[in-house]
Design a protein around this motif. Structure first.
Motif, PDB file in Angstrom:
ATOM      1  N   LEU A 241      49.266 -37.518  31.755  1.00  0.00           N
ATOM      2  CA  LEU A 241      50.431 -36.666  31.461  1.00  0.00           C
ATOM      3  C   LEU A 241      50.849 -35.980  32.733  1.00  0.00           C
ATOM      4  CD1 LEU A 241      51.408 -34.085  29.457  1.00  0.00           C
ATOM      5  CD2 LEU A 241      48.830 -33.236  29.022  1.00  0.00           C
ATOM      6  N   LEU A 242      49.881 -35.824  33.208  1.00  0.00           N
ATOM      7  CA  LEU A 242      49.634 -34.995  34.615  1.00  0.00           C
ATOM      8  C   LEU A 242      51.016 -35.526  35.428  1.00  0.00           C
ATOM      9  CD1 LEU A 242      46.447 -34.036  35.912  1.00  0.00           C
ATOM     10  CD2 LEU A 242      48.622 -32.710  35.088  1.00  0.00           C
ATOM     11  N   ALA A 243      50.746 -36.898  35.860  1.00  0.00           N
ATOM     12  CA  ALA A 243      52.272 -37.472  36.188  1.00  0.00           C
ATOM     13  C   ALA A 243      53.246 -37.974  35.374  1.00  0.00           C
ATOM     14  CB  ALA A 243      51.525 -39.538  36.005  1.00  0.00           C
ATOM     15  N   ALA A 244      53.362 -37.178  34.444  1.00  0.00           N
ATOM     16  CA  ALA A 244      54.705 -37.137  33.260  1.00  0.00           C
ATOM     17  C   ALA A 244      54.883 -35.941  34.380  1.00  0.00           C
ATOM     18  CB  ALA A 244      54.638 -37.488  32.220  1.00  0.00           C
ATOM     19  N   VAL A 245      54.358 -34.705  34.045  1.00  0.00           N
ATOM     20  CA  VAL A 245      54.433 -33.554  34.975  1.00  0.00           C
ATOM     21  C   VAL A 245      54.916 -33.445  35.744  1.00  0.00           C
ATOM     22  CG1 VAL A 245      54.019 -31.340  35.288  1.00  0.00           C
ATOM     23  CG2 VAL A 245      53.125 -32.269  33.123  1.00  0.00           C
ATOM     24  N   GLY A 246      54.395 -34.323  37.126  1.00  0.00           N
ATOM     25  CA  GLY A 246      55.054 -34.546  38.001  1.00  0.00           C
ATOM     26  C   GLY A 246      56.314 -35.058  38.589  1.00  0.00           C
ATOM     27  N   ILE A 247      56.145 -35.884  37.260  1.00  0.00           N
ATOM     28  CA  ILE A 247      57.997 -36.692  37.910  1.00  0.00           C
ATOM     29  C   ILE A 247      59.035 -36.258  37.524  1.00  0.00           C
ATOM     30  CG2 ILE A 247      57.713 -37.803  35.895  1.00  0.00           C
ATOM     31  CD1 ILE A 247      59.091 -39.444  39.387  1.00  0.00           C
ATOM     32  N   TYR A 248      58.165 -35.673  36.457  1.00  0.00           N
ATOM     33  CA  TYR A 248      59.429 -34.508  35.701  1.00  0.00           C
ATOM     34  C   TYR A 248      59.830 -33.202  36.693  1.00  0.00           C
ATOM     35  CZ  TYR A 248      61.777 -30.976  32.913  1.00  0.00           C
ATOM     36  OH  TYR A 248      62.633 -29.817  32.015  1.00  0.00           O
ATOM     37  N   GLY A 249      58.879 -32.684  37.287  1.00  0.00           N
ATOM     38  CA  GLY A 249      58.998 -31.453  38.124  1.00  0.00           C
ATOM     39  C   GLY A 249      60.344 -32.259  39.278  1.00  0.00           C
ATOM     40  N   LEU A 250      59.706 -33.126  39.647  1.00  0.00           N
ATOM     41  CA  LEU A 250      60.596 -33.562  40.771  1.00  0.00           C
ATOM     42  C   LEU A 250      62.059 -33.840  40.792  1.00  0.00           C
ATOM     43  CD1 LEU A 250      60.207 -34.656  44.074  1.00  0.00           C
ATOM     44  CD2 LEU A 250      60.117 -36.968  43.164  1.00  0.00           C
ATOM     45  N   ILE A 251      62.208 -34.624  39.170  1.00  0.00           N
ATOM     46  CA  ILE A 251      63.462 -35.434  39.054  1.00  0.00           C
ATOM     47  C   ILE A 251      63.861 -33.635  39.368  1.00  0.00           C
ATOM     48  CG2 ILE A 251      64.659 -36.392  37.534  1.00  0.00           C
ATOM     49  CD1 ILE A 251      63.610 -37.561  39.979  1.00  0.00           C
ATOM     50  N   ALA A 252      63.501 -33.038  38.083  1.00  0.00           N
ATOM     51  CA  ALA A 252      64.819 -31.294  37.587  1.00  0.00           C
ATOM     52  C   ALA A 252      64.695 -31.003  39.520  1.00  0.00           C
ATOM     53  CB  ALA A 252      63.905 -30.952  37.038  1.00  0.00           C
ATOM     54  N   TYR A 253      63.620 -31.302  40.187  1.00  0.00           N
ATOM     55  CA  TYR A 253      64.179 -30.424  41.426  1.00  0.00           C
ATOM     56  C   TYR A 253      64.855 -30.695  41.980  1.00  0.00           C
ATOM     57  CZ  TYR A 253      63.219 -29.271  46.437  1.00  0.00           C
ATOM     58  OH  TYR A 253      63.493 -29.797  47.661  1.00  0.00           O
ATOM     59  N   SER A 254      65.173 -32.453  41.841  1.00  0.00           N
ATOM     60  CA  SER A 254      66.445 -32.889  43.214  1.00  0.00           C
ATOM     61  C   SER A 254      67.312 -32.640  42.075  1.00  0.00           C
ATOM     62  CB  SER A 254      65.924 -34.898  42.703  1.00  0.00           C
ATOM     63  OG  SER A 254      66.989 -35.514  43.571  1.00  0.00           O
ATOM     64  N   VAL A 255      67.443 -32.592  40.751  1.00  0.00           N
ATOM     65  CA  VAL A 255      68.705 -32.120  39.870  1.00  0.00           C
ATOM     66  C   VAL A 255      69.546 -30.931  40.634  1.00  0.00           C
ATOM     67  CG1 VAL A 255      69.634 -31.661  38.241  1.00  0.00           C
ATOM     68  CG2 VAL A 255      68.068 -33.725  38.089  1.00  0.00           C
ATOM     69  N   ALA A 256      68.589 -29.916  40.643  1.00  0.00           N
ATOM     70  CA  ALA A 256      68.874 -28.298  41.130  1.00  0.00           C
ATOM     71  C   ALA A 256      69.270 -28.481  42.597  1.00  0.00           C
ATOM     72  CB  ALA A 256      67.813 -27.658  41.198  1.00  0.00           C
ATOM     73  N   GLN A 257      68.718 -29.594  42.881  1.00  0.00           N
ATOM     74  CA  GLN A 257      69.019 -29.362  45.265  1.00  0.00           C
ATOM     75  C   GLN A 257      70.426 -30.415  45.194  1.00  0.00           C
ATOM     76  OE1 GLN A 257      66.520 -26.611  46.112  1.00  0.00           O
ATOM     77  NE2 GLN A 257      67.253 -28.085  48.062  1.00  0.00           N
ATOM     78  N   ARG A 258      71.310 -31.513  44.007  1.00  0.00           N
ATOM     79  CA  ARG A 258      72.349 -31.762  43.890  1.00  0.00           C
ATOM     80  C   ARG A 258      73.198 -30.816  42.895  1.00  0.00           C
ATOM     81  NH1 ARG A 258      69.829 -37.880  43.954  1.00  0.00           N
ATOM     82  NH2 ARG A 258      72.316 -38.732  44.656  1.00  0.00           N
ATOM     83  N   THR A 259      72.938 -30.368  43.028  1.00  0.00           N
ATOM     84  CA  THR A 259      73.769 -29.607  41.907  1.00  0.00           C
ATOM     85  C   THR A 259      75.123 -29.812  42.194  1.00  0.00           C
ATOM     86  OG1 THR A 259      72.375 -27.882  40.572  1.00  0.00           O
ATOM     87  CG2 THR A 259      75.250 -27.406  40.626  1.00  0.00           C
ATOM     88  N   HIS A 260      75.299 -29.253  43.616  1.00  0.00           N
ATOM     89  CA  HIS A 260      76.630 -29.245  44.425  1.00  0.00           C
ATOM     90  C   HIS A 260      76.861 -31.037  44.314  1.00  0.00           C
ATOM     91  CE1 HIS A 260      79.576 -27.568  47.673  1.00  0.00           C
ATOM     92  NE2 HIS A 260      79.927 -28.762  47.828  1.00  0.00           N
ATOM     93  N   GLU A 261      76.636 -31.836  44.835  1.00  0.00           N
ATOM     94  CA  GLU A 261      77.306 -32.608  44.786  1.00  0.00           C
ATOM     95  C   GLU A 261      77.124 -33.702  43.442  1.00  0.00           C
ATOM     96  OE1 GLU A 261      74.980 -37.010  45.458  1.00  0.00           O
ATOM     97  OE2 GLU A 261      73.674 -35.812  46.539  1.00  0.00           O
ATOM     98  N   ILE A 262      76.576 -33.204  42.860  1.00  0.00           N
ATOM     99  CA  ILE A 262      77.234 -33.351  41.382  1.00  0.00           C
ATOM    100  C   ILE A 262      78.378 -33.530  41.144  1.00  0.00           C
ATOM    101  CG2 ILE A 262      76.369 -34.177  38.293  1.00  0.00           C
ATOM    102  CD1 ILE A 262      73.405 -33.826  40.037  1.00  0.00           C
ATOM    103  N   GLY A 263      78.519 -31.802  41.078  1.00  0.00           N
ATOM    104  CA  GLY A 263      79.596 -31.594  40.940  1.00  0.00           C
ATOM    105  C   GLY A 263      80.625 -32.099  41.120  1.00  0.00           C
ATOM    106  N   VAL A 264      80.513 -32.117  42.869  1.00  0.00           N
ATOM    107  CA  VAL A 264      81.334 -33.085  43.171  1.00  0.00           C
ATOM    108  C   VAL A 264      82.314 -34.582  42.566  1.00  0.00           C
ATOM    109  CG1 VAL A 264      82.541 -34.191  45.602  1.00  0.00           C
ATOM    110  CG2 VAL A 264      81.160 -31.884  45.311  1.00  0.00           C
TER     111      VAL A 264
END
Length: 882
Positions: A769-792
């Motif tokens: 469960l903790l590992a799933a939360v960790g990977i979810y948090g990392l990917i969600a953060y990465s998506v937020a950081q790459r919002t501009h790139e994904i939009g482009v």
């Protein structure tokens, strides 16, 4: 005076410049030298001038102390400011705070509970004075070959006569005892038969009354009893009149002389009665029922005592040719109480729960790193306004320690619940479980664990935040700065570590689960459905039943009434039952098969049973016949052997018609003709692969204490009351014990592996469960950081499926690295489980394939949600994203 103005300046500056305190010390030292020189020029001697200067400078020392107090107060005020600010910051982010506190509570709570278990069982001082000086003495010899076997009275007397290492060795035997008298129905309890020095060896005192005095184990001594506090409370309402009262123990009167406190339960946790053991002069070797307990003499080590007992063992072999390769192993008292398998299991579980805490720490560190990115501008503004980097590190560490303390407080409540759960799951044979509790030691462990974990998971984010580059952060907002990229790499490494450690726990839990499933599939060798078999141990109360004639009449009546109970299909009696209630085992001789020089007589289980036993249990007849009514005490002695017996002793031969006889001391010349071969039955536990056995008719091998075995047409548990009533109507003094279905007996036999499996599976589930939360948090953060790139990308024509694949690929690549590392760790660490497995190897292919597949599935699920969120990003909004 220039010095005084300088001192005032230092005093002011000290409030904002900690290092100025050293300057103050230097100024005071220089002024002391100056005053001393002035007084020497005025004609004072050197020592007197120095003393006078110190007196004059005393007021200035007070100034220094005042400044230090102000500085301490300022530091305390700053700490309280950090604490208040950290509390406000955490309250402003309730989702982050709750996730972090829950993760830490799981890790710290599980570790606090496991610490309490490990400390209570493995480390807490035993309730005996200088318990580390007490050892239990066993006996190992071939052909019996039990590493921690028993001795007979004759062996004990020889050991005691030649002993120089121990103070007054004592002898004890654990056995079930039938207790009657006073009020209440007869009951069977765990007891111990002991020599007079037993209690003094352990240095324990009774609650009331006394223990056995010297000489009360002599042949002429009457029967005496010491009760436990529990049975004193249950049967005698804590009345002091119990002292001097006669009770019935195994059908014979015994005088109660004392009551032991609840904390004393040696040699077994369930022991409730201790009776004196009369040491009648032995006329032969055997029976081998006893173990020794003794306290080392001052200055003697356990190694020296072991060497001496080995020497005594050599003398025993010289006097008795029956013994081969004899030794007298010693175990310290705690090791004797724990046995050989419990300590490794506790250490494995403690290691597993430590890995859970490590995963929780990594998870919270990941959360803090993500949060640090959001707070980059805040940190940069504080630095630009003059805050020191050390001040920022202290502020952030205060927040992380505050989180850990909150998690620890919640974990303490979880630890209490976990300990209660462990007590509920207790397989029933955990020694010293009463010593497991939440106490000051557990509280200290929780505080230490909380503080250390708070510093551990907070240090890296705090240091990275303090290294924030002001220019790039203020200009770019931390969106593409090097610090953010470094945090991203750090977070990715932490997630990989989470996945690796979680996989190791998952593999371990999978191996134990596979082992437990294999164990549950073992039938015990009988085909009747276990819920349709009811068994109970019958102990006739009077000594008259020691006579086979009276005993056989009694059991004939028991069987007749049992068969007349509605729902009973058949009934039988036996002295042994699967899966682990062996009646007896002894050596035997096969006619026409002389032993080779140096070869030892074989030893197998021997079982006494009535003819209906095999049909009641569903034990198949392979060859020959079952016992029948013609097998009487006056007819030819007969035996039935198991299929494993035939394979081992009559390979490629016809067993029917062969003769065997028991070869232990005192059995005489009783040859038994083999009349049947039946299927294998496990009397030594489900994990024992082969258990050769031979059976003797009850009429030709009578024993007063037997198991009634009843097969019913439905649920056998419903027959208990009717059978109990009918049997006690024959003789009210009969004791009935160990009542239960075979289904319950099988469940009890696998209780320890079930306990280990459930705990490790729980830890693995938390880690997953903790590992799933960790990977979810990392990917969600990465998506937020790459919002501009994904939009482009989407503005340039990228499809939603392309975006999902890009995000999922990131999570899958991290999972692949973590799984590869986790498999390497699992291959190394699963060797610790080798003694806990049954029917599965430590490198089981199915487990090592299923666990990574399950881990990858969890990772992909945790990654898929942020990936879907990325596809909903509007290109127009993303292109304006800061």
């Amino acid at each position: 005076m220039p010095f005084l103005s300088r001192l005032a300046s230092l005093r002011r500056n000290l409030l904002t410049r900690p290092r100025v305190e050293k300057d103050l010390d230097d100024e005071l030292s220089a002024y002391l030298d100056q005053l001393t020189d002035e007084k020497r020029r005025a004609g004072m001697a050197a020592a007197e001038a120095r003393r006078a200067a110190r007196i004059e400078l005393g007021g200035l020392e007070q100034v220094k102390e005042e400044v230090r107090q102000v500085r301490t107060g300022q530091m305390l005020q700053e700490f309280l400011q950090d604490l208040r600010y950290g509390t406000r910051t955490l309250l402003k982010n309730p989702a982050f705070t709750m996730v972090a506190v829950l993760a830490l509570a799981l890790g710290i709570g599980a570790n606090t509970a496991m610490f309490s278990v490990a400390y209570g069982i493995l480390l807490r001082p035993l309730p005996y004075a200088a318990a580390d000086r007490v050892a239990v003495v066993y006996m190992r010899f071939f052909p019996r070959d039990n590493p921690y076997g028993t001795m007979c009275v004759r062996d004990y007397l020889m050991w005691k006569e030649n002993n120089h290492a121990f103070e007054d060795p004592s002898l004890f035997r654990s056995l079930r005892m039938d207790i009657a008298g006073n009020q209440g129905v007869p009951e069977q309890v765990q007891g111990a038969s002991i020599t007079a020095g037993f209690f003094s060896t352990l240095d324990v005192r009774p609650l009331i009354g006394r223990t056995f005095a010297a000489g009360e184990d002599a042949p002429s001594a009457g029967s005496l009893s010491v009760l436990s506090e529990s049975i004193w409370r249950r049967r005698f309402a804590r009345s002091s009149t119990v002292l001097g009262q006669a009770i019935l123990v195994n059908g014979a009167p015994s005088t109660v002389v004392g009551v032991m406190p609840e904390a004393f339960r040696f040699p077994r946790r369930e022991t409730e009665v201790w009776t004196n053991l009369p040491l009648n002069p032995p006329t032969r070797y055997g029976p081998w029922y006893y173990r020794g307990v003794a306290r080392l003499k001052p200055g003697v080590t356990i190694e020296q005592a072991q060497a001496e007992t080995n020497t005594i063992g050599l003398r025993m072999m010289q006097q008795n040719s029956y013994y081969k390769r004899l030794s007298l192993p010693l175990l310290p008292l705690r090791d004797a109480l724990l046995g050989t398998t419990l300590k490794p299991a506790i250490l494995v579980l403690a290691g597993a729960v430590g890995l859970v805490l490590l995963i929780a720490v990594v998870n919270v560190a990941n959360l803090l790193l993500a949060r640090a990115t959001v707070r980059e501008r805040e940190m940069a503004m504080r630095l630009s306004l003059g805050a020191g980097r050390g001040r920022l590190v202290r502020q952030l560490l205060t927040e992380s320690v505050l989180l850990a303390v909150m998690g620890g407080a919640a974990g303490l409540a979880l630890a209490w619940g976990a300990i209660e759960l462990i007590r509920a799951w207790n397989p029933g044979n955990l020694p010293l479980i009463d010593s497991v509790r939440l106490d000051g030691g557990a509280l200290a462990f929780m505080i230490l664990a909380s503080t250390l974990t708070g510093i551990l998971f907070g240090l890296a984010p705090a240091l990275q935040s303090a290294r924030t580059d002001l220019n790039s952060t203020i200009k770019e907002g931390g969106r593409t700065g090097a610090a953010s990229q470094a945090r991203g790499r750090t977070r990715a490494a932490l997630v990989i570590a989470e996945i690796a450690v979680s996989l190791m726990l998952l593999v371990g839990a999978g191996l134990l689960l596979r082992s437990f499933v294999n164990l549950q599939q073992v039938t015990g060798g009988f085909s009747t459905p276990p819920r349709q078999i009811l068994t109970m141990l019958i102990s006739p109360g009077g000594r008259k039943y020691n006579d086979p004639r009276a005993g056989l009449v009694f059991y004939d009546e028991v069987l007749r009434r049992a068969r007349n109970v509605p729902g009973v299909e058949t009934a039988a009696v036996t002295d042994a039952l699967p899966p682990d209630r062996q009646g007896d085992a002894d050596t035997f001789v096969i006619e026409g098969q002389p032993l080779a020089p140096g070869e030892l007589n074989p030893i197998v289980s021997d079982v006494t049973a009535t003819p209906e036993f095999f049909r009641a249990m569903g034990i198949p007849l392979i060859e020959g016949r079952y016992f029948d009514s013609h097998d009487t005490p006056d007819s030819t002695q007969v035996a039935i052997v198991s299929e494993g017996f035939v394979r081992r002793f009559f390979p490629n031969q016809q067993a029917i018609g062969k003769r065997i006889k028991q070869s232990g001391p005192g059995y005489g010349d009783r040859w038994m003709e083999i009349v049947g071969v039946v299927g294998n039955v496990k009397y030594l536990g489900l994990t024992v692969d082969t258990d050769p056995a031979y059976y003797m008719p009850f009429t030709q091998s009578y024993g007063p204490q037997m198991f009634l075995t009843v097969r019913s047409s439905g649920d056998a548990a419903r027959l208990e009351e009717a059978l109990r009533r009918d049997i006690q109507s024959i003789d009210p003094g009969v004791t009935l014990a160990q009542i239960g279905t075979m289904e319950q007996a099988l469940a009890l036999s696998v209780s320890q592996p079930r306990f280990d499996t459930m705990l490790l599976a729980l830890f693995a589930a938390i880690a997953l469960l903790l590992a799933a939360v960790g990977i979810y948090g990392l990917i969600a953060y990465s998506v937020a950081q790459r919002t501009h790139e994904i939009g482009v990308r989407m503005a340039l024509g990228a499809a939603r499926a392309d975006v999902v694949r890009m995000v999922v690929r990131q999570g899958a690549s991290l999972a692949a690295i973590g799984i590869a590392l986790g498999l390497c760790g699992a291959f190394a660490l699963t060797r610790l489980l080798s003694t806990m497995l049954f029917g599965v190897g430590i490198t089981d292919a199915l487990t090592f394939l299923a666990a990574p597949a399950g881990m990858m599935l969890v990772v992909l699920l945790a990654t898929f949600l942020p990936a879907l969120r990325a596809t909903r990003i509007s290109p127009v909004v993303a292109l304006r994203y800061e």
